[in-house]
Design a protein around this motif. Structure first.
Motif, PDB file in Angstrom:
ATOM      1  N   MET A 230     -21.073  67.311  -3.287  1.00  0.00           N
ATOM      2  CA  MET A 230     -21.315  66.567  -2.056  1.00  0.00           C
ATOM      3  C   MET A 230     -20.401  65.345  -1.967  1.00  0.00           C
ATOM      4  O   MET A 230     -20.052  64.903  -0.857  1.00  0.00           O
ATOM      5  N   LEU A 231     -19.979  64.815  -3.095  1.00  0.00           N
ATOM      6  CA  LEU A 231     -19.023  63.714  -3.079  1.00  0.00           C
ATOM      7  C   LEU A 231     -17.710  64.139  -2.425  1.00  0.00           C
ATOM      8  O   LEU A 231     -17.039  63.329  -1.769  1.00  0.00           O
ATOM      9  N   LYS A 232     -17.333  65.401  -2.598  1.00  0.00           N
ATOM     10  CA  LYS A 232     -16.125  65.917  -1.944  1.00  0.00           C
ATOM     11  C   LYS A 232     -16.313  65.917  -0.432  1.00  0.00           C
ATOM     12  O   LYS A 232     -15.393  65.592   0.319  1.00  0.00           O
ATOM     13  N   VAL A 233     -17.519  66.287  -0.007  1.00  0.00           N
ATOM     14  CA  VAL A 233     -17.832  66.264   1.423  1.00  0.00           C
ATOM     15  C   VAL A 233     -17.821  64.814   1.917  1.00  0.00           C
ATOM     16  O   VAL A 233     -17.263  64.509   2.981  1.00  0.00           O
ATOM     17  N   TYR A 234     -18.435  63.934   1.145  1.00  0.00           N
ATOM     18  CA  TYR A 234     -18.488  62.511   1.517  1.00  0.00           C
ATOM     19  C   TYR A 234     -17.086  61.923   1.668  1.00  0.00           C
ATOM     20  O   TYR A 234     -16.801  61.191   2.623  1.00  0.00           O
ATOM     21  N   ASP A 235     -16.200  62.249   0.736  1.00  0.00           N
ATOM     22  CA  ASP A 235     -14.830  61.751   0.813  1.00  0.00           C
ATOM     23  C   ASP A 235     -14.136  62.256   2.073  1.00  0.00           C
ATOM     24  O   ASP A 235     -13.284  61.567   2.640  1.00  0.00           O
ATOM     25  N   GLU A 236     -14.514  63.452   2.529  1.00  0.00           N
ATOM     26  CA  GLU A 236     -13.932  64.032   3.743  1.00  0.00           C
ATOM     27  C   GLU A 236     -14.421  63.322   5.005  1.00  0.00           C
ATOM     28  O   GLU A 236     -13.657  63.133   5.950  1.00  0.00           O
ATOM     29  N   VAL A 237     -15.711  62.913   5.025  1.00  0.00           N
ATOM     30  CA  VAL A 237     -16.317  62.461   6.291  1.00  0.00           C
ATOM     31  C   VAL A 237     -16.692  60.986   6.317  1.00  0.00           C
ATOM     32  O   VAL A 237     -17.125  60.483   7.360  1.00  0.00           O
ATOM     33  N   LYS A 238     -16.528  60.257   5.220  1.00  0.00           N
ATOM     34  CA  LYS A 238     -17.092  58.900   5.135  1.00  0.00           C
ATOM     35  C   LYS A 238     -16.545  57.933   6.176  1.00  0.00           C
ATOM     36  O   LYS A 238     -17.206  56.932   6.506  1.00  0.00           O
ATOM     37  N   ASP A 239     -15.365  58.210   6.701  1.00  0.00           N
ATOM     38  CA  ASP A 239     -14.791  57.324   7.711  1.00  0.00           C
ATOM     39  C   ASP A 239     -14.920  57.881   9.125  1.00  0.00           C
ATOM     40  O   ASP A 239     -14.348  57.321  10.065  1.00  0.00           O
ATOM     41  N   ASN A 240     -15.675  58.979   9.271  1.00  0.00           N
ATOM     42  CA  ASN A 240     -15.863  59.600  10.582  1.00  0.00           C
ATOM     43  C   ASN A 240     -17.235  59.206  11.132  1.00  0.00           C
ATOM     44  O   ASN A 240     -18.256  59.603  10.574  1.00  0.00           O
ATOM     45  N   PRO A 241     -17.295  58.449  12.216  1.00  0.00           N
ATOM     46  CA  PRO A 241     -18.586  57.984  12.746  1.00  0.00           C
ATOM     47  C   PRO A 241     -19.442  59.100  13.336  1.00  0.00           C
ATOM     48  O   PRO A 241     -20.624  58.869  13.632  1.00  0.00           O
ATOM     49  N   ASP A 242     -18.876  60.301  13.500  1.00  0.00           N
ATOM     50  CA  ASP A 242     -19.615  61.409  14.101  1.00  0.00           C
ATOM     51  C   ASP A 242     -20.283  62.313  13.067  1.00  0.00           C
ATOM     52  O   ASP A 242     -20.896  63.319  13.435  1.00  0.00           O
ATOM     53  N   VAL A 243     -20.174  61.963  11.784  1.00  0.00           N
ATOM     54  CA  VAL A 243     -20.708  62.836  10.726  1.00  0.00           C
ATOM     55  C   VAL A 243     -21.569  62.012   9.769  1.00  0.00           C
ATOM     56  O   VAL A 243     -21.229  60.875   9.430  1.00  0.00           O
ATOM     57  N   ARG A 244     -22.675  62.607   9.328  1.00  0.00           N
ATOM     58  CA  ARG A 244     -23.569  61.973   8.367  1.00  0.00           C
ATOM     59  C   ARG A 244     -23.977  62.990   7.293  1.00  0.00           C
ATOM     60  O   ARG A 244     -23.835  64.202   7.477  1.00  0.00           O
ATOM     61  N   ILE A 245     -24.510  62.467   6.187  1.00  0.00           N
ATOM     62  CA  ILE A 245     -25.093  63.291   5.122  1.00  0.00           C
ATOM     63  C   ILE A 245     -26.507  62.783   4.876  1.00  0.00           C
ATOM     64  O   ILE A 245     -26.732  61.563   4.815  1.00  0.00           O
ATOM     65  N   LEU A 246     -27.466  63.706   4.730  1.00  0.00           N
ATOM     66  CA  LEU A 246     -28.870  63.331   4.545  1.00  0.00           C
ATOM     67  C   LEU A 246     -29.439  64.092   3.341  1.00  0.00           C
ATOM     68  O   LEU A 246     -29.647  65.297   3.402  1.00  0.00           O
ATOM     69  N   SER A 247     -29.674  63.372   2.256  1.00  0.00           N
ATOM     70  CA  SER A 247     -30.207  63.972   1.030  1.00  0.00           C
ATOM     71  C   SER A 247     -31.670  63.574   0.861  1.00  0.00           C
ATOM     72  O   SER A 247     -31.999  62.380   0.803  1.00  0.00           O
ATOM     73  N   HIS A 248     -32.545  64.580   0.767  1.00  0.00           N
ATOM     74  CA  HIS A 248     -33.987  64.349   0.641  1.00  0.00           C
ATOM     75  C   HIS A 248     -34.410  64.544  -0.815  1.00  0.00           C
ATOM     76  O   HIS A 248     -34.152  65.595  -1.401  1.00  0.00           O
ATOM     77  N   THR A 249     -35.089  63.549  -1.400  1.00  0.00           N
ATOM     78  CA  THR A 249     -35.664  63.776  -2.709  1.00  0.00           C
ATOM     79  C   THR A 249     -36.929  64.621  -2.587  1.00  0.00           C
ATOM     80  O   THR A 249     -37.692  64.471  -1.624  1.00  0.00           O
ATOM     81  N   ILE A 250     -37.141  65.495  -3.555  1.00  0.00           N
ATOM     82  CA  ILE A 250     -38.384  66.281  -3.576  1.00  0.00           C
ATOM     83  C   ILE A 250     -39.338  65.740  -4.637  1.00  0.00           C
ATOM     84  O   ILE A 250     -40.363  66.352  -4.926  1.00  0.00           O
ATOM     85  N   ASP A 251     -38.991  64.566  -5.200  1.00  0.00           N
ATOM     86  CA  ASP A 251     -39.854  63.891  -6.160  1.00  0.00           C
ATOM     87  C   ASP A 251     -40.065  62.438  -5.702  1.00  0.00           C
ATOM     88  O   ASP A 251     -39.605  61.483  -6.338  1.00  0.00           O
ATOM     89  N   PRO A 252     -40.748  62.271  -4.569  1.00  0.00           N
ATOM     90  CA  PRO A 252     -40.866  60.930  -3.985  1.00  0.00           C
ATOM     91  C   PRO A 252     -41.657  59.943  -4.838  1.00  0.00           C
ATOM     92  O   PRO A 252     -41.452  58.730  -4.708  1.00  0.00           O
ATOM     93  N   GLU A 253     -42.542  60.434  -5.701  1.00  0.00           N
ATOM     94  CA  GLU A 253     -43.300  59.511  -6.543  1.00  0.00           C
ATOM     95  C   GLU A 253     -42.372  58.755  -7.504  1.00  0.00           C
ATOM     96  O   GLU A 253     -42.539  57.558  -7.748  1.00  0.00           O
ATOM     97  N   HIS A 254     -41.392  59.445  -8.030  1.00  0.00           N
ATOM     98  CA  HIS A 254     -40.441  58.804  -8.931  1.00  0.00           C
ATOM     99  C   HIS A 254     -39.266  58.187  -8.176  1.00  0.00           C
ATOM    100  O   HIS A 254     -38.831  57.068  -8.467  1.00  0.00           O
ATOM    101  N   ASP A 255     -38.774  58.918  -7.182  1.00  0.00           N
ATOM    102  CA  ASP A 255     -37.561  58.498  -6.472  1.00  0.00           C
ATOM    103  C   ASP A 255     -37.883  57.524  -5.339  1.00  0.00           C
ATOM    104  O   ASP A 255     -37.869  57.863  -4.151  1.00  0.00           O
TER     105      ASP A 255
END
Length: 221
Positions: free
Chosen positions: A102-127
């Motif tokens: 996903m860091l490769k994707v982030y490096d591709e889109v991080k300067d593009n205001p039309d693109v976002r990344i949304l990562s959901h934790t499935i361990d909310p008690e810890h995270d």
């Protein structure tokens, strides 16, 4: 074969190949990504006429909390395409590979205001937001393009399984105590799923990057 005829034939072949390559380039530029999910037929009125259209499922409204302890809702993604995935920070198996990709994707889109990344934790008690902040800092995430979110466990599982079409569940038999798929999910500006990719492989990651570019071109046309 006469030399003049040979030269003419080669010129003709070159022109045909050039036309074919240009046609292929145009077809590639006009490529549209498919919609995923089971559509419903809806009747709409267009110019006074009733027409039947396919209505594809969209991600419903949501409300989570990000690594900066701020609320994140679907409104933050209005007018943007985004990539979603599911993980947990203590994952001992596929998550480190997914985040490296996903860091490769982030490096591709991080300067593009039309693109976002949304990562959901499935361990909310810890995270908690604080844990997610440390995690995002360790990855080198430096702007709001990539959001890491936590929230109500059941709501996270529900939106993952029923709407993003991925696996997300607590499972004592799985490494780390949780079961989840390694897919990256590409969403358009209307929160329709337009692609799913194996986030544990380079091939899946680069296919996602290509499709992000394709989807951006689709909106630019």
């Amino acid at each position: 074969m006469d030399a003049a005829v040979f030269i003419f034939s080669m010129k003709l072949l070159f022109k045909l190949l050039l036309i074919a390559s240009m046609a292929a380039a145009v077809a590639c530029d006009n490529k549209r990504l498919p919609y995923m999910g089971e559509p419903e037929k809806v009747v709409k009125t267009v110019d006074g006429q009733e027409v039947e259209e396919l209505d594809y499922p969209a991600i419903p409204p949501f409300a989570f909390t990000n690594q900066d302890n701020r609320p994140v809702t679907e409104a933050d993604f209005k007018g943007k395409i985004y990539v979603a995935d599911f993980f947990f920070t203590t994952c001992p198996t596929i998550c480190p590979v997914m985040k490296k990709n996903m860091l490769k994707v982030y490096d591709e889109v991080k300067d593009n205001p039309d693109v976002r990344i949304l990562s959901h934790t499935i361990d909310p008690e810890h995270d908690t937001p604080a844990v997610l902040k440390t995690y995002s800092n360790d990855l080198g995430v430096s702007n709001a393009t990539w959001q890491f979110v936590t929230g109500d466990r059941e709501k996270i599982y529900e939106i993952g399984q029923q709407h993003y079409l991925i696996t997300a569940a607590e499972d004592a038999k799985s490494p780390g105590g949780f079961l989840h798929s390694g897919h990256f999910v590409l969403l358009d500006k209307d929160r329709h799923i337009r692609g799913m990719y194996d986030g544990t492989t380079d091939e899946g990651t680069y296919e996602l990057i290509r499709d992000i570019r394709t989807l951006l071109k689709e909106y630019a046309q």
